[in-house]
Design a protein around this motif. Structure first.
Motif, PDB file in Angstrom:
ATOM      1  N   ALA A 177     -11.161  -5.167   7.679  1.00 37.77           N
ATOM      2  CA  ALA A 177     -11.290  -6.466   7.023  1.00 37.77           C
ATOM      3  C   ALA A 177      -9.996  -7.263   6.927  1.00 37.77           C
ATOM      4  O   ALA A 177      -9.937  -8.414   7.366  1.00 37.77           O
ATOM      5  N   GLU A 178      -8.968  -6.666   6.366  1.00 41.32           N
ATOM      6  CA  GLU A 178      -7.774  -7.435   6.014  1.00 41.32           C
ATOM      7  C   GLU A 178      -7.099  -8.104   7.212  1.00 41.32           C
ATOM      8  O   GLU A 178      -6.754  -9.288   7.150  1.00 41.32           O
ATOM      9  N   GLU A 179      -6.907  -7.357   8.285  1.00 39.31           N
ATOM     10  CA  GLU A 179      -6.203  -7.945   9.429  1.00 39.31           C
ATOM     11  C   GLU A 179      -6.968  -9.112  10.043  1.00 39.31           C
ATOM     12  O   GLU A 179      -6.364 -10.114  10.420  1.00 39.31           O
ATOM     13  N   SER A 180      -8.286  -9.012  10.122  1.00 36.96           N
ATOM     14  CA  SER A 180      -9.048 -10.136  10.690  1.00 36.96           C
ATOM     15  C   SER A 180      -9.013 -11.350   9.764  1.00 36.96           C
ATOM     16  O   SER A 180      -8.943 -12.493  10.233  1.00 36.96           O
ATOM     17  N   TYR A 219       0.836  -1.203   0.000  1.00 37.80           N
ATOM     18  CA  TYR A 219       0.000   0.000   0.000  1.00 37.80           C
ATOM     19  C   TYR A 219       0.872   1.255   0.000  1.00 37.80           C
ATOM     20  O   TYR A 219       0.540   2.255  -0.634  1.00 37.80           O
ATOM     21  N   TRP A 220       1.999   1.201   0.717  1.00 35.86           N
ATOM     22  CA  TRP A 220       2.940   2.332   0.686  1.00 35.86           C
ATOM     23  C   TRP A 220       3.448   2.539  -0.734  1.00 35.86           C
ATOM     24  O   TRP A 220       3.612   3.674  -1.184  1.00 35.86           O
ATOM     25  N   SER A 221       3.721   1.445  -1.443  1.00 35.70           N
ATOM     26  CA  SER A 221       4.263   1.584  -2.799  1.00 35.70           C
ATOM     27  C   SER A 221       3.287   2.335  -3.697  1.00 35.70           C
ATOM     28  O   SER A 221       3.694   3.207  -4.476  1.00 35.70           O
ATOM     29  N   VAL A 258      -8.773   2.101   6.521  1.00 33.01           N
ATOM     30  CA  VAL A 258     -10.075   1.579   6.950  1.00 33.01           C
ATOM     31  C   VAL A 258     -10.211   0.114   6.542  1.00 33.01           C
ATOM     32  O   VAL A 258     -10.620  -0.729   7.337  1.00 33.01           O
ATOM     33  N   PHE A 259      -9.848  -0.214   5.297  1.00 37.20           N
ATOM     34  CA  PHE A 259      -9.925  -1.591   4.819  1.00 37.20           C
ATOM     35  C   PHE A 259      -9.035  -2.524   5.640  1.00 37.20           C
ATOM     36  O   PHE A 259      -9.461  -3.614   6.034  1.00 37.20           O
ATOM     37  N   VAL A 260      -7.808  -2.098   5.905  1.00 33.29           N
ATOM     38  CA  VAL A 260      -6.876  -2.932   6.670  1.00 33.29           C
ATOM     39  C   VAL A 260      -7.425  -3.201   8.069  1.00 33.29           C
ATOM     40  O   VAL A 260      -7.421  -4.336   8.541  1.00 33.29           O
ATOM     41  N   LEU A 261      -7.922  -2.146   8.720  1.00 33.32           N
ATOM     42  CA  LEU A 261      -8.439  -2.298  10.082  1.00 33.32           C
ATOM     43  C   LEU A 261      -9.753  -3.081  10.121  1.00 33.32           C
ATOM     44  O   LEU A 261      -9.970  -3.888  11.022  1.00 33.32           O
ATOM     45  N   PHE A 274      -6.994   7.677  -0.930  1.00 33.11           N
ATOM     46  CA  PHE A 274      -6.567   6.286  -1.082  1.00 33.11           C
ATOM     47  C   PHE A 274      -6.010   5.754   0.230  1.00 33.11           C
ATOM     48  O   PHE A 274      -6.392   4.674   0.690  1.00 33.11           O
ATOM     49  N   PHE A 275      -5.114   6.518   0.847  1.00 35.09           N
ATOM     50  CA  PHE A 275      -4.463   6.032   2.061  1.00 35.09           C
ATOM     51  C   PHE A 275      -5.452   5.897   3.223  1.00 35.09           C
ATOM     52  O   PHE A 275      -5.383   4.944   3.988  1.00 35.09           O
TER      53      PHE A 275
END
Length: 138
Positions: A108-111, A71-73, A103-106, A97-98
Motif C-alpha cells: 500500500a504505502e509505496e504505491s 518503522y526501524w525506530s 507487507v504494508f509498505v509493499l 511487527f516488522f
C-alpha cells in the motif's frame, strides 16, 4: 508485551544482555523524534498522523539513508524491550511487527507515495534503499 502485563517478578535487566536493550531503545526513541519532528513536521510540513501527512517528500536526514526509518525506530524500541525483559514473546512481537510493516509498505504505502509525489518519489526510490543502508566504498 508491555512491562505492566508481564508476570509478577519480571523486572527490567540493568546488567548483562538486558543492558544492551537500553541503548537500543534510546536510539529508537531518538530516531523516531528525528523522523517525526525534524523530518515530517519541519521538512515535510505535516505529521506522522495519516490525517495530516507531510505535504512535501522528505528525503534528507534519516530518510536519506533508508526510505523507512520511522518503522526501524519502532522496531529498535521493541527489540530493546525484548532484551531488557529477556522476553522471547516481545522479540516475536517485534518480528511480527516488522513483517507486517514490510507487507504494508509493499502492498500500500509505496504505491500511495508514488501516486502522491510522482517522479520525485520514483527517483528517490532509485537513490535510497527501502530497509538496509547501502555500504559505501570509496
Amino acid at each position: 508485551m508491555p512491562y505492566w502485563v508481564l508476570p509478577r517478578g519480571t523486572r527490567p535487566d540493568l546488567h548483562g544482555a538486558g543492558a544492551l536493550g537500553w541503548p537500543l531503545m534510546a536510539a529508537g526513541i531518538a530516531l523516531y523524534f528525528a523522523c517525526a519532528f525534524w523530518g515530517f513536521a519541519l521538512r515535510g510540513k505535516g505529521t506522522p498522523l495519516p490525517l495530516d501527512p507531510p505535504k512535501k517528500l522528505v528525503v534528507e536526514g534519516p530518510y536519506g539513508v533508508v526510505r523507512n526509518p520511522m518503522y526501524w525506530s519502532v522496531a529498535f524500541v521493541m527489540f530493546g524491550e525484548a532484551a531488557v525483559f529477556h522476553s522471547r514473546a516481545l522479540a516475536g512481537l517485534a518480528i511480527v511487527f516488522f513483517v507486517g510493516v514490510n507487507v504494508f509498505v509493499l502492498a500500500a504505502e509505496e504505491s500511495l507515495l508514488r501516486h502522491k509525489f510522482g517522479a520525485e518519489y520514483v527517483q528517490y526510490c532509485r537513490r535510497v534503499p527501502r530497509w538496509l543502508p547501502r555500504l559505501r566504498t570509496k
